[in-house]
Scaffold this motif. Structure first.
Motif, PDB file in Angstrom:
ATOM      1  N   ASN A 175       0.837  -1.210   0.000  1.00 42.21           N
ATOM      2  CA  ASN A 175       0.000   0.000   0.000  1.00 42.21           C
ATOM      3  C   ASN A 175       0.867   1.254   0.000  1.00 42.21           C
ATOM      4  O   ASN A 175       1.780   1.392   0.811  1.00 42.21           O
ATOM      5  N   GLU A 176       0.572   2.176  -0.906  1.00 48.75           N
ATOM      6  CA  GLU A 176       1.344   3.415  -0.991  1.00 48.75           C
ATOM      7  C   GLU A 176       0.584   4.619  -0.439  1.00 48.75           C
ATOM      8  O   GLU A 176       1.140   5.705  -0.338  1.00 48.75           O
ATOM      9  N   ARG A 177      -0.674   4.432  -0.092  1.00 47.64           N
ATOM     10  CA  ARG A 177      -1.486   5.548   0.390  1.00 47.64           C
ATOM     11  C   ARG A 177      -1.051   5.991   1.784  1.00 47.64           C
ATOM     12  O   ARG A 177      -0.565   5.192   2.586  1.00 47.64           O
ATOM     13  N   LEU A 178      -1.262   7.262   2.083  1.00 46.49           N
ATOM     14  CA  LEU A 178      -1.034   7.804   3.416  1.00 46.49           C
ATOM     15  C   LEU A 178      -2.327   7.825   4.224  1.00 46.49           C
ATOM     16  O   LEU A 178      -2.300   7.768   5.458  1.00 46.49           O
ATOM     17  N   CYS A 183     -10.876   9.883   2.543  1.00 49.05           N
ATOM     18  CA  CYS A 183     -10.483  11.118   3.232  1.00 49.05           C
ATOM     19  C   CYS A 183     -10.413  12.304   2.268  1.00 49.05           C
ATOM     20  O   CYS A 183     -10.381  13.462   2.709  1.00 49.05           O
ATOM     21  N   CYS A 184     -10.388  12.015   0.980  1.00 50.50           N
ATOM     22  CA  CYS A 184     -10.187  13.067  -0.017  1.00 50.50           C
ATOM     23  C   CYS A 184     -11.438  13.921  -0.206  1.00 50.50           C
ATOM     24  O   CYS A 184     -12.562  13.426  -0.141  1.00 50.50           O
ATOM     25  N   LYS A 185     -11.208  15.205  -0.473  1.00 49.51           N
ATOM     26  CA  LYS A 185     -12.315  16.119  -0.731  1.00 49.51           C
ATOM     27  C   LYS A 185     -12.999  15.778  -2.050  1.00 49.51           C
ATOM     28  O   LYS A 185     -14.203  15.963  -2.197  1.00 49.51           O
ATOM     29  N   THR A 186     -12.209  15.284  -2.987  1.00 47.08           N
ATOM     30  CA  THR A 186     -12.749  14.771  -4.246  1.00 47.08           C
ATOM     31  C   THR A 186     -12.241  13.349  -4.411  1.00 47.08           C
ATOM     32  O   THR A 186     -11.155  13.131  -4.958  1.00 47.08           O
ATOM     33  N   PRO A 187     -12.990  12.357  -3.909  1.00 48.78           N
ATOM     34  CA  PRO A 187     -12.508  10.970  -3.910  1.00 48.78           C
ATOM     35  C   PRO A 187     -12.244  10.422  -5.317  1.00 48.78           C
ATOM     36  O   PRO A 187     -13.039  10.624  -6.232  1.00 48.78           O
ATOM     37  N   SER A 188     -11.108   9.766  -5.439  1.00 49.27           N
ATOM     38  CA  SER A 188     -10.750   9.071  -6.680  1.00 49.27           C
ATOM     39  C   SER A 188      -9.726   8.019  -6.321  1.00 49.27           C
ATOM     40  O   SER A 188      -9.140   8.052  -5.228  1.00 49.27           O
ATOM     41  N   ASN A 199      -6.030  18.563  -0.219  1.00 56.06           N
ATOM     42  CA  ASN A 199      -6.531  17.333  -0.840  1.00 56.06           C
ATOM     43  C   ASN A 199      -7.458  16.539   0.069  1.00 56.06           C
ATOM     44  O   ASN A 199      -8.440  15.947  -0.392  1.00 56.06           O
ATOM     45  N   ILE A 200      -7.159  16.532   1.385  1.00 53.55           N
ATOM     46  CA  ILE A 200      -7.969  15.728   2.305  1.00 53.55           C
ATOM     47  C   ILE A 200      -8.610  16.615   3.380  1.00 53.55           C
ATOM     48  O   ILE A 200      -8.219  17.770   3.573  1.00 53.55           O
TER      49      ILE A 200
END
Length: 252
Positions: A175-178, A183-188, A199-200
């Motif tokens: 997994n590379e996500r933090l 959590c993102c304002k614009t999920p993708s 971003n979050i």
């Protein structure tokens, strides 16, 4: 003079019958409202149940549904007792109204006490639940609940986004996500690679504060519904007592 007195008494009985019948219609509608709130709580917000170790939230929804059904049935009994002028059934109806009223008081006290426990449970367990169960095999309901919580309340992490640094899933080699994409304002897909405030969501207090506010708002709704029904019950008990006395004194 005697005939006039009898006529007045009969007119009073008729008025009380119509008033109690109108009350029962309102009481029946109130029961439908309680039932609807219970079903709505269970269906629309059931995802958050998996984030709580306590069964209080789901139990409260089932109690509402049961209470709604009981209120509707009590209203039907009241209508039958009123229309048929059955004094024995009026007593049963009065006892049911009084019992429901007392149960509402007990439920209100328990809800206040349980909220304090639930609040403490949230603060102790939500962070651990997110870190240990998110995206883990067999914990799909928790994953779905966390994603919905973060998106619906625009928050990230239990107390803040840095809580995700201790997540078993985040720490996995593949997994590379933090942070999760939710959590993102614009999920993708893979938007969680960057945890910058642009971003979050960076909500002060994190998701715990938002979930506490949500649970408290639910209690306010339940409290408002309960107070409304309690007021109707007091009016109904008064009408029932008056009608019972009137029927008892009527010579016909």
């Amino acid at each position: 003079m005697e005939a006039q007195g009898e006529k007045k008494q009969t007119c009073g009985t008729i008025c009380l019958k119509y008033l109690l019948f109108l009350f029962n219609i309102l009481f029946w509608l109130a029961g439908g409202a309680v039932l609807a709130v219970g079903v709505w709580t269970l269906m629309e917000k059931s995802d958050y149940i998996s984030l709580l170790d306590s069964s209080f939230y789901s139990a409260s929804a089932y109690i509402l549904i049961a209470a709604g059904v009981i209120v509707i049935l009590t209203g039907i009994i009241g209508c039958c007792a009123t229309l048929k002028e059955m004094k024995s059934l009026l007593i049963v109806y009065l006892i049911l109204l009084l019992s429901i009223f007392l149960l509402e008081i007990i439920a209100g006290v328990l809800a206040f006490i349980k909220y304090q426990e639930l609040d403490e449970e949230l603060r102790q367990n939500l962070k651990v639940t997110m870190q240990q169960k998110y995206q883990r095999p067999g914990e799909e309901s928790v994953t779905q609940a966390v994603d919905k919580l973060q998106q619906e309340f625009k928050c990230c992490g239990s107390h803040n986004s840095s809580d995700w640094m201790g997540s078993v899933w985040i720490q996995a080699v593949e997994n590379e996500r933090l942070v999760p994409d939710s959590c993102c304002k614009t999920p993708s897909d893979l938007c969680g690679l960057r945890d910058h405030p642009s971003n979050i969501y960076k909500v002060e207090g994190g998701c715990i504060v938002k979930l506490e506010e949500f649970i408290l708002s639910q209690l306010y709704i339940l409290g408002a519904v309960g107070i409304g029904i309690a007021f109707l019950q007091l009016v109904g008990m008064m009408f029932t007592c008056c009608l019972y006395r009137s029927l008892k004194e009527d010579p016909y």
